[in-house]
Motif scaffolding. Structure first.
Motif, PDB file in Angstrom:
ATOM      1  N   ASN A  16      67.957  21.939 -27.239  1.00 36.20           N
ATOM      2  CA  ASN A  16      68.484  22.238 -28.571  1.00 36.20           C
ATOM      3  C   ASN A  16      70.002  22.180 -28.651  1.00 36.20           C
ATOM      4  O   ASN A  16      70.571  22.224 -29.737  1.00 36.20           O
ATOM      5  N   ARG A  17      70.664  22.047 -27.502  1.00 37.01           N
ATOM      6  CA  ARG A  17      72.133  21.988 -27.517  1.00 37.01           C
ATOM      7  C   ARG A  17      72.659  21.443 -26.184  1.00 37.01           C
ATOM      8  O   ARG A  17      71.914  21.262 -25.236  1.00 37.01           O
ATOM      9  N   GLY A  18      73.969  21.182 -26.160  1.00 31.26           N
ATOM     10  CA  GLY A  18      74.635  20.848 -24.919  1.00 31.26           C
ATOM     11  C   GLY A  18      74.105  19.621 -24.207  1.00 31.26           C
ATOM     12  O   GLY A  18      73.742  18.620 -24.828  1.00 31.26           O
ATOM     13  N   LEU A  21      70.497  18.415 -25.191  1.00 33.56           N
ATOM     14  CA  LEU A  21      70.437  17.649 -26.431  1.00 33.56           C
ATOM     15  C   LEU A  21      71.007  16.250 -26.221  1.00 33.56           C
ATOM     16  O   LEU A  21      70.456  15.258 -26.733  1.00 33.56           O
ATOM     17  N   GLU A  25      69.078  12.614 -26.765  1.00 28.57           N
ATOM     18  CA  GLU A  25      69.630  11.530 -27.590  1.00 28.57           C
ATOM     19  C   GLU A  25      69.593  10.197 -26.846  1.00 28.57           C
ATOM     20  O   GLU A  25      69.160   9.171 -27.390  1.00 28.57           O
ATOM     21  N   ALA A  38      62.741  24.433 -26.178  1.00 23.13           N
ATOM     22  CA  ALA A  38      63.788  25.460 -26.203  1.00 23.13           C
ATOM     23  C   ALA A  38      63.176  26.721 -26.803  1.00 23.13           C
ATOM     24  O   ALA A  38      62.050  26.703 -27.323  1.00 23.13           O
ATOM     25  N   ASP A  40      64.809  28.741 -29.213  1.00 22.23           N
ATOM     26  CA  ASP A  40      65.229  29.000 -30.586  1.00 22.23           C
ATOM     27  C   ASP A  40      64.644  27.947 -31.531  1.00 22.23           C
ATOM     28  O   ASP A  40      64.995  26.774 -31.467  1.00 22.23           O
ATOM     29  N   THR A  43      67.353  25.992 -34.140  1.00 21.55           N
ATOM     30  CA  THR A  43      68.206  24.954 -33.557  1.00 21.55           C
ATOM     31  C   THR A  43      67.367  23.824 -32.969  1.00 21.55           C
ATOM     32  O   THR A  43      67.793  22.663 -32.963  1.00 21.55           O
ATOM     33  N   ALA A  47      67.535  19.800 -33.779  1.00 22.19           N
ATOM     34  CA  ALA A  47      67.643  18.805 -32.713  1.00 22.19           C
ATOM     35  C   ALA A  47      66.594  17.716 -32.882  1.00 22.19           C
ATOM     36  O   ALA A  47      66.883  16.522 -32.716  1.00 22.19           O
ATOM     37  N   THR A 192      80.966  20.151 -24.595  1.00 24.83           N
ATOM     38  CA  THR A 192      79.825  20.195 -25.500  1.00 24.83           C
ATOM     39  C   THR A 192      80.276  20.814 -26.818  1.00 24.83           C
ATOM     40  O   THR A 192      81.458  21.157 -26.983  1.00 24.83           O
ATOM     41  N   GLU A 193      79.324  20.996 -27.725  1.00 22.66           N
ATOM     42  CA  GLU A 193      79.680  21.594 -29.011  1.00 22.66           C
ATOM     43  C   GLU A 193      80.109  23.057 -28.865  1.00 22.66           C
ATOM     44  O   GLU A 193      80.752  23.620 -29.753  1.00 22.66           O
ATOM     45  N   ARG A 194      79.787  23.651 -27.727  1.00 25.73           N
ATOM     46  CA  ARG A 194      80.139  25.054 -27.508  1.00 25.73           C
ATOM     47  C   ARG A 194      81.445  25.224 -26.732  1.00 25.73           C
ATOM     48  O   ARG A 194      81.865  26.353 -26.465  1.00 25.73           O
TER      49      ARG A 194
END
Length: 264
Positions: A16-18, A21, A25, A38, A40, A43, A47, A192-194
């Motif tokens: 879902n992130r990082g 994700l 992609e 994931a 959550d 999120t 994704a 990453t986005e974080r």
């Protein structure tokens, strides 16, 4: 280079992130169908929507990899949707702060959480999905670990990452003759986005500015800058492909290079 991933089924945890994700992609862009896993739901749904733009089949599976029953249910869902998984990319783990915790402040329960999530969580997913790979006579398991396996900076980060590498080698030796390879990748600090939030936290813990932190981190990378999640994902996609058959049980550093150190 055609990685030969069209028509394969990949399961990516922590998708879902990082890095997870980013891996999803790239695999979707290469033609793989995907189960994104994931905890959550919100999120994860976002994704799936984003990864789905590549035109392959993408499903969301809400699951906590620290729970045996949840992982078993995830494997059943994958089997129902795709028949079996060809590829497993394990990314579901809490990020390491990269900051050394003094001995007196180390807490047993914190290590238990690290092991339960990153080591046993990875093992649960491999154990649940390997039977389908055996039946097909082919599979790829890629475990995302971290350069703390090679650097004494975070005690628990090093322990968990070394354990993932050791587990990966054992999986590789057992499953290799059945057409299934297992590899581990060691990212360093990865953009990453974080990253903005994370760097602000680390800088505050070290009592320096974010700019000073970024400069110091870049100085420790051979290419002079931090690697992005997408760049890590490119390496993972190769390891997840038929093209990577010559690599099994090995740890691949994907942090842009550490100056002055020789690994052989």
């Amino acid at each position: 280079m055609d990685l030969g991933l069209k028509g394969t089924c990949a399961v990516v945890t922590g998708a879902n992130r990082g890095i997870g994700l980013a891996v999803a992609e790239v695999l979707a862009a290469e033609g793989a169908d995907l189960a994104l896993v994931a905890r959550d739901q919100e999120t994860l749904a976002a994704a799936v929507e984003g990864v789905g733009r590549h035109g392959t089949k993408v499903i969301a599976v809400v699951a906590d990899t620290t729970d045996d029953a949840a992982v078993a249910a995830m494997a059943e869902r994958v089997s129902a949707e795709f028949g079996a998984a060809d590829i497993l990319v394990n990314c579901a783990a809490p990020a390491s702060s990269g900051v050394r915790t003094p001995l007196d402040d180390l807490r047993d329960d914190d290590l238990r959480t690290e092991i339960e999530t990153k080591v046993l969580g990875y093992l649960r997913c491999a154990r649940a999905l390997a039977p389908g790979m055996r039946e097909r006579g082919w599979g790829r398991i890629v475990n995302v670990s971290g350069l703390n396996a090679r650097i004494a900076a975070s005690t628990f980060g090093s322990i968990r990452n070394v354990a993932v590498a050791a587990m990966t080698k054992n999986l590789a030796d057992e499953l290799g003759p059945q057409g299934i390879t297992a590899t581990v990748v060691h990212p360093g600090y990865t953009v990453t986005e974080r990253t903005p939030e994370k760097f602000a936290e680390i800088a505050a813990m070290r009592g320096i500015s974010v700019a000073e932190l970024e400069k110091g981190l870049a100085a420790g990378v051979s290419i002079g800058r931090l690697v992005t999640a997408a760049e890590v994902a490119d390496v993972v996609a190769f390891l997840a492909s038929p093209r990577s058959v010559a690599i099994n049980g090995d740890a691949i550093a994907v942090g842009g290079g550490v100056p002055g150190q020789i690994y052989y």
